[in-house]
Design a protein around this motif. Structure first.
Motif, mmCIF file in Angstrom:
data_model
loop_
_atom_site.group_PDB
_atom_site.id
_atom_site.type_symbol
_atom_site.label_atom_id
_atom_site.label_comp_id
_atom_site.label_asym_id
_atom_site.label_seq_id
_atom_site.Cartn_x
_atom_site.Cartn_y
_atom_site.Cartn_z
ATOM 1 N N ARG A 1 15.859 -50.916 6.623
ATOM 2 C CA ARG A 1 17.051 -50.196 6.153
ATOM 3 C C ARG A 1 16.651 -48.969 5.350
ATOM 4 N N PHE A 2 17.024 -47.820 5.853
ATOM 5 C CA PHE A 2 16.806 -46.558 5.158
ATOM 6 C C PHE A 2 18.133 -45.820 5.042
ATOM 7 N N GLU A 3 18.254 -45.054 4.006
ATOM 8 C CA GLU A 3 19.379 -44.162 3.822
ATOM 9 C C GLU A 3 18.837 -42.759 4.081
ATOM 10 N N TYR A 4 19.586 -41.930 4.780
ATOM 11 C CA TYR A 4 19.106 -40.604 5.170
ATOM 12 C C TYR A 4 19.938 -39.522 4.512
ATOM 13 N N LEU A 5 19.271 -38.416 4.184
ATOM 14 C CA LEU A 5 19.932 -37.251 3.623
ATOM 15 C C LEU A 5 19.458 -36.039 4.412
ATOM 16 N N VAL A 6 20.408 -35.274 4.936
ATOM 17 C CA VAL A 6 20.086 -34.076 5.713
ATOM 18 C C VAL A 6 20.485 -32.861 4.891
ATOM 19 N N ILE A 7 19.514 -31.990 4.620
ATOM 20 C CA ILE A 7 19.764 -30.752 3.887
ATOM 21 C C ILE A 7 19.614 -29.599 4.872
ATOM 22 N N THR A 8 20.635 -28.774 4.963
ATOM 23 C CA THR A 8 20.622 -27.621 5.854
ATOM 24 C C THR A 8 20.522 -26.355 5.016
ATOM 25 N N SER A 9 19.551 -25.511 5.351
ATOM 26 C CA SER A 9 19.335 -24.248 4.651
ATOM 27 C C SER A 9 19.600 -23.106 5.630
ATOM 28 N N PHE A 10 20.473 -22.205 5.250
ATOM 29 C CA PHE A 10 20.858 -21.092 6.108
ATOM 30 C C PHE A 10 19.962 -19.880 5.861
ATOM 31 N N PRO A 11 19.830 -18.985 6.829
ATOM 32 C CA PRO A 11 18.920 -17.843 6.686
ATOM 33 C C PRO A 11 19.278 -16.900 5.539
ATOM 34 N N TYR B 1 17.202 -23.945 8.841
ATOM 35 C CA TYR B 1 16.276 -25.059 8.671
ATOM 36 C C TYR B 1 17.062 -26.314 8.346
ATOM 37 N N LYS B 2 16.623 -27.437 8.909
ATOM 38 C CA LYS B 2 17.185 -28.742 8.554
ATOM 39 C C LYS B 2 16.047 -29.618 8.085
ATOM 40 N N TYR B 3 16.261 -30.265 6.944
ATOM 41 C CA TYR B 3 15.277 -31.164 6.356
ATOM 42 C C TYR B 3 15.886 -32.556 6.314
ATOM 43 N N TRP B 4 15.199 -33.538 6.885
ATOM 44 C CA TRP B 4 15.638 -34.925 6.854
ATOM 45 C C TRP B 4 14.815 -35.662 5.808
ATOM 46 N N LEU B 5 15.507 -36.276 4.852
ATOM 47 C CA LEU B 5 14.852 -37.080 3.837
ATOM 48 C C LEU B 5 15.330 -38.510 3.994
ATOM 49 N N LEU C 1 10.314 -36.773 2.400
ATOM 50 C CA LEU C 1 10.590 -35.864 3.508
ATOM 51 C C LEU C 1 10.124 -36.500 4.808
ATOM 52 N N MET C 2 11.046 -36.650 5.744
ATOM 53 C CA MET C 2 10.731 -37.302 7.009
ATOM 54 C C MET C 2 10.527 -36.288 8.132
ATOM 55 N N ARG C 3 11.343 -35.235 8.167
ATOM 56 C CA ARG C 3 11.278 -34.277 9.271
ATOM 57 C C ARG C 3 11.827 -32.923 8.818
ATOM 58 N N THR C 4 11.224 -31.873 9.345
ATOM 59 C CA THR C 4 11.696 -30.506 9.129
ATOM 60 C C THR C 4 11.835 -29.840 10.492
ATOM 61 N N CYS C 5 12.930 -29.138 10.696
ATOM 62 C CA CYS C 5 13.157 -28.492 11.983
ATOM 63 C C CYS C 5 13.767 -27.114 11.742
ATOM 64 N N HIS D 1 15.254 -33.846 -5.209
ATOM 65 C CA HIS D 1 15.580 -35.127 -4.563
ATOM 66 C C HIS D 1 14.366 -36.039 -4.511
ATOM 67 N N ALA D 2 13.195 -35.481 -4.242
ATOM 68 C CA ALA D 2 11.981 -36.294 -4.157
ATOM 69 C C ALA D 2 11.599 -36.854 -5.521
ATOM 70 N N ASP D 3 11.697 -36.043 -6.568
ATOM 71 C CA ASP D 3 11.289 -36.481 -7.897
ATOM 72 C C ASP D 3 12.286 -37.445 -8.534
ATOM 73 N N ASN D 4 13.560 -37.118 -8.452
ATOM 74 C CA ASN D 4 14.574 -37.891 -9.165
ATOM 75 C C ASN D 4 15.222 -38.987 -8.326
ATOM 76 N N GLY D 5 15.369 -38.765 -7.031
ATOM 77 C CA GLY D 5 16.090 -39.723 -6.198
ATOM 78 C C GLY D 5 15.204 -40.601 -5.350
ATOM 79 N N LYS D 6 13.883 -40.414 -5.444
ATOM 80 C CA LYS D 6 12.906 -41.194 -4.668
ATOM 81 C C LYS D 6 13.084 -41.010 -3.168
#
Length: 79
Positions: A17-27, A60-64, A49-53, A41-46
């Motif tokens: 069981r994982f919870e996912y967070l997708v962060i989208t960054s626009f140009p 850019y989309k970052y999957w945590l 980073l799983m994937r960057t596209c 998110h990495a420091d405070n929410g544990k």
């Protein structure tokens, strides 16, 4: 910046069981803003980073992800 949280399905076992967070960054946004959000998110929410596209157009989309912790009571049931 756009953030979207995806909850895990109920039918998975506790180990998967994982919870996912997708962060989208626009140009139009500076890169350091997205990096700061990922670091926070990495420091405070544990989150890890799983994937960057990078998509066409510079988006850019970052999957945590982070493991969902299920806590079971150790107290006897109240009858």
């Amino acid at each position: 910046m756009l953030q979207e949280r995806i909850k895990p399905p109920v039918h998975h076992s506790d180990e998967q069981r994982f919870e996912y967070l997708v962060i989208t960054s626009f140009p139009s946004e500076p890169v350091h803003v997205a990096r700061a959000a990922l670091r926070e998110h990495a420091d405070n929410g544990k989150w890890e980073l799983m994937r960057t596209c990078r998509y066409e157009g510079g988006v850019y989309k970052y999957w945590l992800r982070r493991r969902v912790m299920r806590i079971r009571s150790t107290l006897p049931p109240l009858d």
